[in-house]
Design a protein around this motif. Structure first.
Motif, PDB file in Angstrom:
ATOM      1  N   THR A 103     -24.840  -2.411   6.962  1.00 40.45           N
ATOM      2  CA  THR A 103     -25.938  -1.677   6.321  1.00 40.45           C
ATOM      3  C   THR A 103     -25.360  -0.533   5.501  1.00 40.45           C
ATOM      4  O   THR A 103     -24.292  -0.007   5.834  1.00 40.45           O
ATOM      5  CB  THR A 103     -26.915  -1.077   7.366  1.00 40.45           C
ATOM      6  OG1 THR A 103     -26.220  -0.107   8.149  1.00 40.45           O
ATOM      7  CG2 THR A 103     -27.504  -2.153   8.265  1.00 40.45           C
ATOM      8  N   PRO A 104     -26.075  -0.138   4.455  1.00 43.60           N
ATOM      9  CA  PRO A 104     -25.634   1.052   3.726  1.00 43.60           C
ATOM     10  C   PRO A 104     -25.850   2.285   4.590  1.00 43.60           C
ATOM     11  O   PRO A 104     -26.668   2.276   5.507  1.00 43.60           O
ATOM     12  CB  PRO A 104     -26.543   1.073   2.497  1.00 43.60           C
ATOM     13  CG  PRO A 104     -27.728   0.261   2.858  1.00 43.60           C
ATOM     14  CD  PRO A 104     -27.290  -0.725   3.895  1.00 43.60           C
ATOM     15  N   GLU A 105     -25.083   3.327   4.306  1.00 38.61           N
ATOM     16  CA  GLU A 105     -25.267   4.588   5.035  1.00 38.61           C
ATOM     17  C   GLU A 105     -26.230   5.462   4.251  1.00 38.61           C
ATOM     18  O   GLU A 105     -25.982   5.796   3.094  1.00 38.61           O
ATOM     19  CB  GLU A 105     -23.920   5.300   5.201  1.00 38.61           C
ATOM     20  CG  GLU A 105     -23.007   4.582   6.180  1.00 38.61           C
ATOM     21  CD  GLU A 105     -21.721   5.346   6.433  1.00 38.61           C
ATOM     22  OE1 GLU A 105     -21.699   6.582   6.288  1.00 38.61           O
ATOM     23  OE2 GLU A 105     -20.728   4.688   6.778  1.00 38.61           O
ATOM     24  N   ILE A 106     -27.349   5.786   4.898  1.00 37.14           N
ATOM     25  CA  ILE A 106     -28.344   6.667   4.287  1.00 37.14           C
ATOM     26  C   ILE A 106     -28.821   7.615   5.377  1.00 37.14           C
ATOM     27  O   ILE A 106     -29.325   7.174   6.413  1.00 37.14           O
ATOM     28  CB  ILE A 106     -29.552   5.882   3.725  1.00 37.14           C
ATOM     29  CG1 ILE A 106     -29.098   4.706   2.856  1.00 37.14           C
ATOM     30  CG2 ILE A 106     -30.454   6.814   2.930  1.00 37.14           C
ATOM     31  CD1 ILE A 106     -30.249   3.817   2.394  1.00 37.14           C
ATOM     32  N   LYS A 107     -28.648   8.912   5.136  1.00 35.49           N
ATOM     33  CA  LYS A 107     -29.072   9.903   6.127  1.00 35.49           C
ATOM     34  C   LYS A 107     -30.584   9.860   6.327  1.00 35.49           C
ATOM     35  O   LYS A 107     -31.341   9.664   5.383  1.00 35.49           O
ATOM     36  CB  LYS A 107     -28.654  11.308   5.686  1.00 35.49           C
ATOM     37  CG  LYS A 107     -27.169  11.550   5.793  1.00 35.49           C
ATOM     38  CD  LYS A 107     -26.811  12.960   5.402  1.00 35.49           C
ATOM     39  CE  LYS A 107     -25.307  13.144   5.540  1.00 35.49           C
ATOM     40  NZ  LYS A 107     -24.872  14.454   5.147  1.00 35.49           N
ATOM     41  N   ASN A 108     -31.001  10.068   7.570  1.00 34.62           N
ATOM     42  CA  ASN A 108     -32.409  10.147   7.958  1.00 34.62           C
ATOM     43  C   ASN A 108     -33.185   8.841   7.765  1.00 34.62           C
ATOM     44  O   ASN A 108     -34.401   8.856   7.604  1.00 34.62           O
ATOM     45  CB  ASN A 108     -33.115  11.300   7.235  1.00 34.62           C
ATOM     46  CG  ASN A 108     -32.435  12.621   7.515  1.00 34.62           C
ATOM     47  OD1 ASN A 108     -32.094  12.931   8.652  1.00 34.62           O
ATOM     48  ND2 ASN A 108     -32.199  13.389   6.467  1.00 34.62           N
ATOM     49  N   TYR A 109     -32.484   7.718   7.759  1.00 39.61           N
ATOM     50  CA  TYR A 109     -33.114   6.401   7.707  1.00 39.61           C
ATOM     51  C   TYR A 109     -32.602   5.582   8.892  1.00 39.61           C
ATOM     52  O   TYR A 109     -31.420   5.664   9.240  1.00 39.61           O
ATOM     53  CB  TYR A 109     -32.777   5.665   6.413  1.00 39.61           C
ATOM     54  CG  TYR A 109     -33.606   6.080   5.225  1.00 39.61           C
ATOM     55  CD1 TYR A 109     -34.675   5.309   4.798  1.00 39.61           C
ATOM     56  CD2 TYR A 109     -33.305   7.240   4.510  1.00 39.61           C
ATOM     57  CE1 TYR A 109     -35.438   5.677   3.692  1.00 39.61           C
ATOM     58  CE2 TYR A 109     -34.058   7.616   3.409  1.00 39.61           C
ATOM     59  CZ  TYR A 109     -35.126   6.823   3.012  1.00 39.61           C
ATOM     60  OH  TYR A 109     -35.872   7.195   1.920  1.00 39.61           O
ATOM     61  N   ASN A 110     -33.475   4.780   9.475  1.00 41.78           N
ATOM     62  CA  ASN A 110     -33.127   3.914  10.587  1.00 41.78           C
ATOM     63  C   ASN A 110     -32.878   2.506  10.045  1.00 41.78           C
ATOM     64  O   ASN A 110     -33.826   1.809   9.666  1.00 41.78           O
ATOM     65  CB  ASN A 110     -34.268   3.914  11.619  1.00 41.78           C
ATOM     66  CG  ASN A 110     -33.974   3.069  12.828  1.00 41.78           C
ATOM     67  OD1 ASN A 110     -32.830   2.686  13.086  1.00 41.78           O
ATOM     68  ND2 ASN A 110     -35.016   2.760  13.575  1.00 41.78           N
ATOM     69  N   LEU A 111     -31.610   2.106   9.977  1.00 39.66           N
ATOM     70  CA  LEU A 111     -31.244   0.802   9.429  1.00 39.66           C
ATOM     71  C   LEU A 111     -30.650  -0.083  10.510  1.00 39.66           C
ATOM     72  O   LEU A 111     -29.879   0.387  11.363  1.00 39.66           O
ATOM     73  CB  LEU A 111     -30.224   0.965   8.297  1.00 39.66           C
ATOM     74  CG  LEU A 111     -30.751   1.616   7.040  1.00 39.66           C
ATOM     75  CD1 LEU A 111     -30.391   3.071   6.987  1.00 39.66           C
ATOM     76  CD2 LEU A 111     -30.232   0.901   5.831  1.00 39.66           C
ATOM     77  N   LYS A 112     -30.981  -1.364  10.450  1.00 40.22           N
ATOM     78  CA  LYS A 112     -30.459  -2.338  11.406  1.00 40.22           C
ATOM     79  C   LYS A 112     -30.078  -3.602  10.647  1.00 40.22           C
ATOM     80  O   LYS A 112     -30.866  -4.096   9.831  1.00 40.22           O
ATOM     81  CB  LYS A 112     -31.523  -2.653  12.456  1.00 40.22           C
ATOM     82  CG  LYS A 112     -31.069  -3.631  13.503  1.00 40.22           C
ATOM     83  CD  LYS A 112     -32.176  -3.939  14.498  1.00 40.22           C
ATOM     84  CE  LYS A 112     -31.694  -5.017  15.449  1.00 40.22           C
ATOM     85  NZ  LYS A 112     -32.791  -5.690  16.116  1.00 40.22           N
ATOM     86  N   SER A 113     -28.883  -4.122  10.893  1.00 44.65           N
ATOM     87  CA  SER A 113     -28.470  -5.367  10.255  1.00 44.65           C
ATOM     88  C   SER A 113     -28.988  -6.556  11.068  1.00 44.65           C
ATOM     89  O   SER A 113     -29.081  -6.488  12.295  1.00 44.65           O
ATOM     90  CB  SER A 113     -26.943  -5.425  10.125  1.00 44.65           C
ATOM     91  OG  SER A 113     -26.342  -5.398  11.396  1.00 44.65           O
ATOM     92  N   VAL A 114     -29.323  -7.624  10.364  1.00 45.01           N
ATOM     93  CA  VAL A 114     -29.811  -8.848  10.992  1.00 45.01           C
ATOM     94  C   VAL A 114     -29.088 -10.024  10.345  1.00 45.01           C
ATOM     95  O   VAL A 114     -29.337 -10.350   9.174  1.00 45.01           O
ATOM     96  CB  VAL A 114     -31.342  -9.026  10.814  1.00 45.01           C
ATOM     97  CG1 VAL A 114     -31.820 -10.287  11.522  1.00 45.01           C
ATOM     98  CG2 VAL A 114     -32.099  -7.804  11.301  1.00 45.01           C
ATOM     99  N   VAL A 115     -28.165 -10.641  11.084  1.00 48.25           N
ATOM    100  CA  VAL A 115     -27.440 -11.799  10.565  1.00 48.25           C
ATOM    101  C   VAL A 115     -28.434 -12.943  10.367  1.00 48.25           C
ATOM    102  O   VAL A 115     -29.267 -13.214  11.236  1.00 48.25           O
ATOM    103  CB  VAL A 115     -26.300 -12.199  11.528  1.00 48.25           C
ATOM    104  CG1 VAL A 115     -25.618 -13.476  11.071  1.00 48.25           C
ATOM    105  CG2 VAL A 115     -25.283 -11.064  11.633  1.00 48.25           C
ATOM    106  N   LYS A 116     -28.365 -13.556   9.187  1.00 45.18           N
ATOM    107  CA  LYS A 116     -29.301 -14.614   8.776  1.00 45.18           C
ATOM    108  C   LYS A 116     -30.752 -14.118   8.777  1.00 45.18           C
ATOM    109  O   LYS A 116     -31.688 -14.880   9.013  1.00 45.18           O
ATOM    110  CB  LYS A 116     -29.151 -15.867   9.644  1.00 45.18           C
ATOM    111  CG  LYS A 116     -27.769 -16.516   9.534  1.00 45.18           C
ATOM    112  CD  LYS A 116     -27.764 -17.891  10.159  1.00 45.18           C
ATOM    113  CE  LYS A 116     -26.398 -18.513  10.261  1.00 45.18           C
ATOM    114  NZ  LYS A 116     -25.591 -18.604   9.106  1.00 45.18           N
TER     115      LYS A 116
END
Length: 186
Positions: A103-116
């Motif tokens: 995932t890209p790094e972005i402050k104050n955002y909740n990011l989660k990677s999902v394979v496929k």
């Protein structure tokens, strides 16, 4: 209700042009059964569904140029395109689901990677469709001026016809010079 965005990219493996990313927040009323990985849809289906998504969602595009790809490498340029798409959304999502394992790094955002994720998560599928239709449109327009490379049919990927055209006519300003096999031509 929690606002969730899906993010996907297109054009990583292409030998030319920018990499595109889309971020999509689906409206509750959208028909999620229509949303599939863009690679499983025909060109006409993708274009119709992209129009439908745009009318029934909050969405944005980000891209990274050929120069940025060559400077940063394709992975970092892809993450930059994703970051740009996320930051351009008119609503701030509580959760951002990103196709792949980074995932890209972005402050104050909740990011989660999902394979496929483009096969599993409707908002990521929607993002894959928007990104693909948008990039294909750009590449098709570029192919009018650079018609010897068949980009309108290969989207800049390393098909036999495209590779032959590069050997015969050389590279253009739109080619990614750091990508094999182009980098081996030097």
């Amino acid at each position: 209700m929690q606002i969730i965005a899906g993010v996907d990219e297109v054009g990583r493996g292409s030998l030319m042009g920018p990499v595109f990313a889309a971020a999509v927040i689906l409206d509750k009323k959208i028909n999620k059964k229509l949303l599939k990985d863009s690679k499983t849809l025909s060109k006409n289906e993708r274009e119709k569904i992209a129009k439908y998504i745009k009318q029934n969602s909050t969405w944005s595009l980000g891209k990274a140029s050929v120069k940025e790809i060559e400077k940063l490498n394709i992975l970092n340029a892809t993450l930059l395109a994703m970051k740009r798409a996320i930051l351009k959304l008119k609503k701030k999502p509580k959760l951002i689901l990103v196709d792949g394992n980074k995932t890209p790094e972005i402050k104050n955002y909740n990011l989660k990677s999902v394979v496929k994720g483009d096969k599993k998560i409707p908002s990521i599928s929607a993002a894959s469709i928007i990104a693909k239709v948008s990039r294909d449109k750009l590449v098709k327009n570029l192919s009018k001026k650079f018609n010897k490379y068949y980009w309108e049919t290969n989207c800049g990927y390393g098909t036999k016809k495209h590779l032959f055209a590069i050997k015969k006519h050389g590279i253009t300003i739109h080619h990614r010079k750091t990508f094999a096999p182009i980098s081996k031509l030097k």
